[in-house]
Design an enzyme around this catalytic site. Structure first.
Site, PDB file in Angstrom:
ATOM      1  N   GLU A   1       0.824  -1.219   0.000  1.00  0.00           N
ATOM      2  CA  GLU A   1       0.000   0.000   0.000  1.00  0.00           C
ATOM      3  C   GLU A   1       0.852   1.261   0.000  1.00  0.00           C
ATOM      4  O   GLU A   1       0.582   2.209   0.742  1.00  0.00           O
ATOM      5  CB  GLU A   1      -0.954  -0.011   1.199  1.00  0.00           C
ATOM      6  CG  GLU A   1      -1.897  -1.184   1.171  1.00  0.00           C
ATOM      7  CD  GLU A   1      -2.980  -1.143   2.250  1.00  0.00           C
ATOM      8  OE1 GLU A   1      -2.962  -0.224   3.091  1.00  0.00           O
ATOM      9  OE2 GLU A   1      -3.852  -2.020   2.224  1.00  0.00           O
TER      10      GLU A   1
ATOM     11  N   GLU B   1      -3.995  -9.050   0.612  1.00  0.00           N
ATOM     12  CA  GLU B   1      -4.422  -8.786   1.991  1.00  0.00           C
ATOM     13  C   GLU B   1      -5.947  -8.799   1.996  1.00  0.00           C
ATOM     14  O   GLU B   1      -6.566  -8.121   1.167  1.00  0.00           O
ATOM     15  CB  GLU B   1      -3.872  -7.441   2.445  1.00  0.00           C
ATOM     16  CG  GLU B   1      -3.794  -7.319   3.946  1.00  0.00           C
ATOM     17  CD  GLU B   1      -3.093  -6.020   4.358  1.00  0.00           C
ATOM     18  OE1 GLU B   1      -1.928  -5.824   3.981  1.00  0.00           O
ATOM     19  OE2 GLU B   1      -3.737  -5.222   5.041  1.00  0.00           O
TER      20      GLU B   1
HETATM   21  C1  GAL Z   1      -4.029  -2.555   5.507  1.00  0.00           C
HETATM   22  C2  GAL Z   1      -2.543  -2.470   5.798  1.00  0.00           C
HETATM   23  C3  GAL Z   1      -2.175  -3.245   7.041  1.00  0.00           C
HETATM   24  C4  GAL Z   1      -3.132  -2.926   8.147  1.00  0.00           C
HETATM   25  C5  GAL Z   1      -4.528  -3.258   7.691  1.00  0.00           C
HETATM   26  C6  GAL Z   1      -5.570  -3.056   8.756  1.00  0.00           C
HETATM   27  O1  GAL Z   1      -4.456  -1.538   4.711  1.00  0.00           O
HETATM   28  O2  GAL Z   1      -1.807  -2.971   4.727  1.00  0.00           O
HETATM   29  O3  GAL Z   1      -0.871  -2.949   7.427  1.00  0.00           O
HETATM   30  O4  GAL Z   1      -3.008  -1.581   8.438  1.00  0.00           O
HETATM   31  O5  GAL Z   1      -4.841  -2.440   6.601  1.00  0.00           O
HETATM   32  O6  GAL Z   1      -6.856  -3.295   8.229  1.00  0.00           O
END
Ligand code: GAL
Length: 812
Positions: free
Chosen positions: A428, A504
């Site tokens: 991100e 993710e």
């Molecule tokens: C994502 C990020 C993670 C964490 C997660 C929480 O956007 O890559 O590091 O912050 O969100 O939902």
């Protein structure tokens, strides 16, 4: 008197033994682990040899100086808008980096000996991570520095070494606003001294790949970088049982690199189900004199990513059933401990998980070794930031000077691990916007390719629209989407790769054993107790519940898998309570900070573990005060249908169906009214036959403490851990799921009390103190072996409760 033959035999054996001895002496690797001196102090003179550190604390490395606390709201309080979370207006945030005292400067000092023989050799100092901005001094002189706290790095310190006692001093500095989670602090990974000959194999100089594999044979390609001239390289491959399966000798060298191709017949392939490992032992000779010897474990396996089939391992198409993990180990902080990592992976294996993403940085070597051995595919990530900051003092400060060096070291140090099947150059990163970012993405990917042409590169993208338009997403080997399920289809159409990875997913939030009513789906839901509901319907404004991912994973062959955020809770980032003190750790975990499974564990298990049945009921059934009120019951199960009984009365049969994502993956009885007693669920197989059943009961008053160690035999190595689950039961032995008793712990014998954790994200109790409250009726005590063998006894007491103890053995 010895006869002549006997004398000859004796001399022969002696020469053989001496040869063995000198063999093992060609290279020595010493862990600098015990007897470090440590002080959190900004003392510019601490690098000097004669500096008086006698009053400093004596510590063992790996060490995390901040985990002992105390938690303090002021440590990471900041007025900030978390842009990645879609915030525009700054507000006061606490707990973002765990509220533990990791900020500031500290020194580590260690004395070690070098013999006169070693003094003539080449000496390297290797760090597998130092948090952060390490400056390294040897015998009063600076030998080097690094920046990123997660990088592996080494220095050739031959010119600085003296015979006899050497004094190593390491300065570490952690800035505020440098991380989005608890980064830990200190020499939290291994520090090693490597002594080898001048003519030797370079550090991380071995690169093993398996370019050709058939059932009959495999080609093992080994490139070995060396220093020296007129040398011969002999490589021997051994199977797991130590049988020699192949060997090759060569004197042909190109520049400073030997290249060998060895053949292994009937190769046993590495996979998560069959994590078979070979060892290549490489020996370097100068005129029959052994100069160096390095053994490297590797696996024979083939990975392939293509538009037609997606991802396949050894020719078999499969999906990543993965989790993201931050590097902290809950109550141990970031100090790496193999036993703690093994426990995590054992829990994940049982869940059916087959892959790990080291978010958002380089993994520990220990974690990779375990993934090789236990069978997990690995997505090794490097950075959470490139040139554009997410946090003021993040990696953006180092990107220009260090990105290439950090990637080179990541690849060189870890490329022989068969578990690694993909690299990630970023997560991100705000550089997803703009032309500069596209160039950086290409540059970083090409660096990975230059160092390792066998694995693809991904980036976890959250700005999917932007990356579709700019070409950023199109250039990646593997387009990774973080969340953004509504854009999967469009990204698949627009990107040229022909597949999408859920790099993710989910970011569902829950607190173990806590249930909220009414039961409904909700985004960024907050409650007065700063907990989230374990009905698993609460998520973030950018994320979703697990079932939404399952639908895409199941219905779209071009989705090659997912990495759930996260396998375990971690310190810091207490969303949705970023603004609420005392929340100081995450709610995202499938397992809590203590490693205890939340209900969600069983939801994933019911889908991912295809070998074992899952039949799990939630919530608990202790709802004094809710009599007659709607209290829905969910069942997470590998079976398609089940019948529910409350105190013997049928609540009907539920069958998984396609009405909603939840109906597809969970069995839900939404209208059950609470009455104390027994809940029973009977599950049916595909033919409608009764296949399994399970009951839960309303518990009475807490009566007795129960201890359940995950391991009853430890290795007496000073590091091994037993995680003892502590719970309380009523007079009838029924678990009390809401008890919060304050307990006390005492360890005697051949072990020590190491820490405790109850998984409560709002608890300010310090992990290393021998007392803690139960949270939702449970906690975990970590008992650590010393180097003594014998019996260890853990004794747990609590006011008004029958105490108990458990014995664990420490063996050589
Ligand atoms: C994502 C990020 C993670 C964490 C997660 C929480 O956007 O890559 O590091 O912050 O969100 O939902």
């Amino acid at each position: 008197m010895l006869t002549k033959t006997k004398t000859r035999l004796f001399l022969g054996i002696l020469i053989f033994l001496l040869a063995q001895f000198s063999f093992s002496q060609v290279r020595t690797v010493k862990d600098l682990d015990t007897n470090w001196k440590f002080q959190k102090i900004n003392q510019e003179k601490a690098f000097e040899v004669n500096f008086d550190d006698s009053k400093w604390e004596t510590v063992t490395v790996p060490h995390d100086w901040a985990i002992y606390g105390p938690f303090d709201k002021e440590i990471d309080k900041q007025e900030v808008a978390i842009v990645q979370n879609g915030e525009r207006i700054p507000s006061e945030k606490t707990g973002r980096t765990g509220s533990l005292p990791h900020i500031g400067t500290a020194w580590y000092r260690k004395k070690f000996n070098i013999t006169s023989e070693e003094k003539e050799k080449k000496v390297l100092l290797l760090f597998e991570g130092a948090m952060s901005e390490p400056e390294v001094f040897l015998n009063g002189e600076k030998v080097g520095e690094w920046a990123y706290g997660y990088s592996y790095f080494y220095f050739d310190v031959t010119a600085f070494i003296t015979e006899g006692e050497n004094t190593l001093a390491v300065k570490l500095s952690n800035k505020e606003f440098a991380s989005r989670w608890y980064p830990g602090a200190g020499l939290y990974r291994k520090v090693r001294v490597i002594v080898k000959n001048k003519e030797s194999i370079d550090q991380w100089g071995t690169f093993i790949t398996t370019p050709f594999i058939s059932t009959k044979e495999a080609q093992i390609n080994i490139k070995t970088k060396i220093t020296g001239e007129n040398l011969t390289l002999v490589t021997t491959v051994f199977d797991t049982d130590g049988n020699q399966v192949s060997s090759n000798k060569t004197t042909t060298i190109f520049g400073e690199e030997f290249e060998q191709n060895l053949k292994v017949n009937n190769p046993k392939l590495w996979s998560p189900e069959t994590p078979y490992l070979y060892t290549a032992t490489t020996q370097l000779f100068f005129e029959n004199q052994l100069k160096d010897e390095v053994s490297t474990r590797f696996g024979i396996r083939d990975i392939n990513y293509d538009a037609q089939t997606g991802f396949s391992l050894n020719g078999e198409v499969r999906k990543f059933k993965g989790v993201c993990l931050h590097h902290d180990l809950g109550p141990l902080g970031t100090a790496v401990n193999k036993s703690a990592l093994r426990r995590q992976l054992t829990i994940l294996k049982d869940m059916g998980c087959n892959a790990i993403r080291s978010s958002h940085n380089m993994p520990s070597i220990e974690q990779l070794e375990l993934c090789d051995e236990m069978g997990f595919m690995f997505l090794a990530e490097s950075f959470d930031e490139w040139a554009i900051p997410k946090v003021a003092n993040g990696y953006n400060r180092f990107f220009e000077d260090y990105a290439e060096k950090d990637i080179v070291n990541l690849v060189h140090a870890t490329r022989n691990h068969p578990s690694i099947v993909m690299w990630s150059s970023g997560n991100e990163v705000p550089d997803q916007w703009g032309a500069e970012g596209v160039k950086r993405a290409k540059w970083l990917q090409e660096l990975f390719h230059r160092e390792d042409s066998t694995r693809p590169v991904t980036v976890g993208m959250d700005q999917v629209q932007a990356t579709m338009e700019s070409g950023f997403g199109a250039l990646l080997d593997v387009p990774g989407l973080n969340y953004r399920l509504h854009l999967y289809e469009e990204a698949y159409e627009k990107f040229p790769q022909g597949f999408i990875l859920g790099s993710e997913t989910a970011s569902t939030v829950s607190s173990r054993g806590i249930y909220k009513f009414p039961v409904e789906k909700a985004s960024m839901k907050q409650y007065d107790d700063f907990q989230s509901s374990s009905y698993d319907l609460e998520y973030c404004s950018w994320s979703n519940v697990p079932d939404d991912d399952f639908v895409l994973q199941d219905d779209k062959p071009w989705v090659i898998g997912e990495f759930v955020w996260t396998g375990f809770d971690y310190l810091g980032e207490p969303t949705p309570y970023d603004e609420m003190w005392p929340s100081r750790s995450s709610y995202f975990g499938i397992n809590d900070l203590a490693g205890l499974p939340k209900d969600r564990f069983y939801l994933y298990r019911s889908r991912w573990n295809t070998n074992d049945e899952t039949l799990h009921i939630l919530p608990h059934w202790n709802w004094k005060g809710r009599e007659g009120e709607i209290t829905p019951i969910f069942v997470y199960t590998s079976y398609d249908s089940a019948e529910l009984f409350v105190n013997g009365k049928s609540m009907g049969v539920q069958t998984k169906n396609n009405e909603t994502p939840q109906n597809r993956y969970r069995l839900m009885w939404m209208d059950v009214k609470y009455e104390p007693g027994t809940i029973k669920v009977v599950a049916f197989d595909k033919q409608g036959n009764k296949a399994a059943e399970k009951e839960i009961h309303t518990a009475g008053k807490p009566y007795e403490i129960v201890l359940n160690p995950d391991r009853k035999i430890l290795k007496a190595d000073g590091k091994d851990l037993s995680y003892v689950e502590v719970s309380v039961v009523d007079k009838n032995g029924i678990s009390c799921p809401t008890s919060t008793n304050q307990l006390k712990f005492k360890v005697t014998g051949a072990g020590i009390y190491r820490a405790a954790c109850n998984g409560d994200a709002t608890s300010l109790e310090q992990f290393h103190l021998p007392t803690m409250k139960l949270f939702s009726g449970k906690l975990v005590v970590l008992v650590q072996a010393t180097t003594k063998t014998g019996t260890i006894e853990l004794d747990v007491t609590g006011e008004g409760l029958k105490g108990t103890s458990v014995k664990i053995q420490a063996k050589k």
